[in-house]
Scaffold this active site. Structure first.
Site, PDB file in Angstrom:
ATOM      1  N   GLU A   1     -10.969  -2.071 -10.079  1.00  0.00           N
ATOM      2  CA  GLU A   1     -11.628  -2.602  -8.875  1.00  0.00           C
ATOM      3  C   GLU A   1     -12.969  -1.916  -8.631  1.00  0.00           C
ATOM      4  O   GLU A   1     -13.890  -2.527  -8.080  1.00  0.00           O
ATOM      5  CB  GLU A   1     -10.684  -2.404  -7.692  1.00  0.00           C
TER       6      GLU A   1
ATOM      7  N   ASP B   1     -13.307  -7.248 -10.028  1.00  0.00           N
ATOM      8  CA  ASP B   1     -13.555  -8.171  -8.925  1.00  0.00           C
ATOM      9  C   ASP B   1     -14.749  -9.031  -9.316  1.00  0.00           C
ATOM     10  O   ASP B   1     -15.841  -8.518  -9.540  1.00  0.00           O
ATOM     11  CB  ASP B   1     -13.852  -7.416  -7.628  1.00  0.00           C
TER      12      ASP B   1
ATOM     13  N   HIS C   1      -9.098  -8.631  -9.152  1.00  0.00           N
ATOM     14  CA  HIS C   1      -9.014  -8.195  -7.757  1.00  0.00           C
ATOM     15  C   HIS C   1      -9.747  -9.225  -6.906  1.00  0.00           C
ATOM     16  O   HIS C   1     -10.828  -9.689  -7.277  1.00  0.00           O
ATOM     17  CB  HIS C   1      -9.669  -6.822  -7.605  1.00  0.00           C
TER      18      HIS C   1
ATOM     19  N   GLU D   1      -1.268   0.617  -8.996  1.00  0.00           N
ATOM     20  CA  GLU D   1      -2.697   0.298  -8.975  1.00  0.00           C
ATOM     21  C   GLU D   1      -3.518   1.444  -8.397  1.00  0.00           C
ATOM     22  O   GLU D   1      -3.129   2.052  -7.399  1.00  0.00           O
ATOM     23  CB  GLU D   1      -2.907  -0.966  -8.144  1.00  0.00           C
TER      24      GLU D   1
ATOM     25  N   GLU E   1      -4.570 -12.019  -7.413  1.00  0.00           N
ATOM     26  CA  GLU E   1      -4.360 -11.512  -6.063  1.00  0.00           C
ATOM     27  C   GLU E   1      -4.656 -12.577  -5.021  1.00  0.00           C
ATOM     28  O   GLU E   1      -5.644 -13.298  -5.124  1.00  0.00           O
ATOM     29  CB  GLU E   1      -5.255 -10.295  -5.828  1.00  0.00           C
TER      30      GLU E   1
ATOM     31  N   LYS F   1       0.829  -1.193   0.000  1.00  0.00           N
ATOM     32  CA  LYS F   1       0.000   0.000   0.000  1.00  0.00           C
ATOM     33  C   LYS F   1       0.873   1.256   0.000  1.00  0.00           C
ATOM     34  O   LYS F   1       1.940   1.301   0.646  1.00  0.00           O
ATOM     35  CB  LYS F   1      -0.927   0.021   1.208  1.00  0.00           C
TER      36      LYS F   1
ATOM     37  N   ASP G   1      -0.077   0.176  -4.611  1.00  0.00           N
ATOM     38  CA  ASP G   1      -1.514   0.416  -4.713  1.00  0.00           C
ATOM     39  C   ASP G   1      -1.884   1.582  -3.803  1.00  0.00           C
ATOM     40  O   ASP G   1      -1.749   1.486  -2.591  1.00  0.00           O
ATOM     41  CB  ASP G   1      -2.269  -0.854  -4.296  1.00  0.00           C
TER      42      ASP G   1
END
Length: 388
Positions: free
Chosen positions: A246, A269, A296, A220, A329, A166, A194
């Site tokens: 996402e 996702d 995702h 991301e 992921e 992150k 991300d």
């Protein structure tokens, strides 16, 4: 075979260690899963990604339109749900409710035909998947950098060839942690970042250019999902591949993303963007734009298994004699709902996932654990009977 019951369950677990990212802090994991049962007793499990209680309400909304319908006609049922919600929910949480039911129907279809979902999608083109480890969230501690490095090295020791961290705390802070993690894991492990749309274009391009020297595999959600021009400009002005999606829904949302040249890597996702039925179409659409697809995934092994079966079926892009293994992921953060409630037949060995050959998704639910983690506040009316 006709649908007899559709039962959504909201399960919840308070974390031992709260964590946060650029937008919010989490101290509780809460997920909506759904069991669809046919008149012969065959059942399948699905899952929705998003606010669990709202997804449950969405499933409750769709249920009357599906009861008594033929379960094998999953595209017919998908269209029924889509048309029932089109006027006011072409994207968002009702699409997650559709996704949950759709995934359960694919699980049922595999069980009825005694075939894994990957075969029903068209066959196993990728029997081995090399997932990346998602983790490296922030915690409120004085030695955060040290803990992030330890976590990254743990993933490397477990055989993962890639990890995602992150960012979004501020450019200089981000670069400090990126540099520390890259130094620790060395050049032979892929590293992705991300920001969960923490930055405007000006900030994102500054971070991207300063991070290029750390060999970042993708950046991301660098900017708001509403900022299509920002995505495009960023993609044009950095060597780091840009990923996102996402927060997109259905093939229509992804066509908009692709038409505007926003991403190198699409990340729908399955449990939000329309289920396996729709994401299969999104994957085909992505290939026509020469865009890679990496789903995702965030939830239980129901969601993870759905992604495994989809990735197993993805075409090579463009394909050659020696291809890299496909990726997806794999969340490694604390999640008892994933580790205790759902049971699965997928092996993770030396950083690789082997696509299962069991019928359906190859996943089931421990009903005792489900009852233990059931959100009693949401189910306080007693309408949900676990052993029904």
């Amino acid at each position: 075979m006709k649908i007899k019951k559709i039962e959504p369950y909201v399960i919840s677990h308070k974390l031992d260690t709260p964590f946060y990212f650029s937008q919010w802090q989490y101290d509780t994991r809460k997920i909506c899963i759904v069991k669809v049962t046919l008149d012969d007793g065959t059942y399948g499990w699905g899952e929705g990604y998003g606010p669990a209680a709202v997804i449950k309400s969405g499933i409750d909304f769709f249920t009357p339109f599906l009861l008594g319908k033929e379960a094998m006609g999953h595209e017919v049922l998908w269209q029924e749900m889509y048309r029932r919600s089109m006027d006011y929910a072409r994207s968002g949480v009702l699409q997650a409710a559709i996704s949950a039911i759709d995934v359960a129907l694919w699980d049922i279809k595999g069980k009825l035909l005694n075939l894994p979902v990957s075969v029903l999608l068209g066959g196993v083109k990728n029997p081995i998947i090399e997932p990346y480890a998602t983790g490296l969230y922030f915690t409120r501690t004085e030695n955060l950098e040290e803990l992030l490095v330890e976590e990254a090295l743990l993933y490397k020791s477990q055989g993962f060839k890639a990890t995602k961290m992150k960012v979004g705390l501020g450019i200089e802070q981000d670069l400090k942690y990126i540099a520390a993690i890259r130094k620790a894991i060395g050049p032979d492990m892929r590293l992705m970042i991300d920001s969960n749309h923490a930055y405007c274009y000006k900030e994102a391009i500054e971070l991207a250019r300063k991070a290029e020297k750390f060999d970042i595999s993708w950046f991301e959600e660098p900017v708001s999902p509403e900022d299509y021009d920002g995505y495009k400009r960023l993609r044009q002005n950095t060597t780091i591949p840009i990923s996102g999606g996402e927060c997109e829904y259905l093939k229509y949302g992804f066509k908009r993303l692709f038409d505007k040249d926003c991403v190198d890597i699409a990340q729908p996702d399955i449990c939000a963007a329309g289920g396996l039925t729709e994401v299969k179409k999104i994957a085909t659409l992505a290939q026509t734009y020469n865009i890679d697809l990496v789903p995702h995934t965030w939830g239980t092994w129901i969601a993870i298994s759905a992604a495994v079966h989809l990735v197993a079926n993805l075409d090579k892009n463009p394909g050659r004699m020696y291809n890299d293994l496909p990726t997806m992921e794999l969340d490694r953060t604390e999640n008892a709902l994933r580790d205790e409630v759902t049971l699965h037949k997928i092996k993770l060995e030396n950083g690789h996932l082997e696509v299962p050959c069991t019928p359906g998704l190859g996943v089931d639910v421990d009903m005792d654990k489900l009852e233990h983690y059931l959100d009693k506040e949401i189910h306080k009316d007693g309408a949900t009977k676990i052993r029904s």
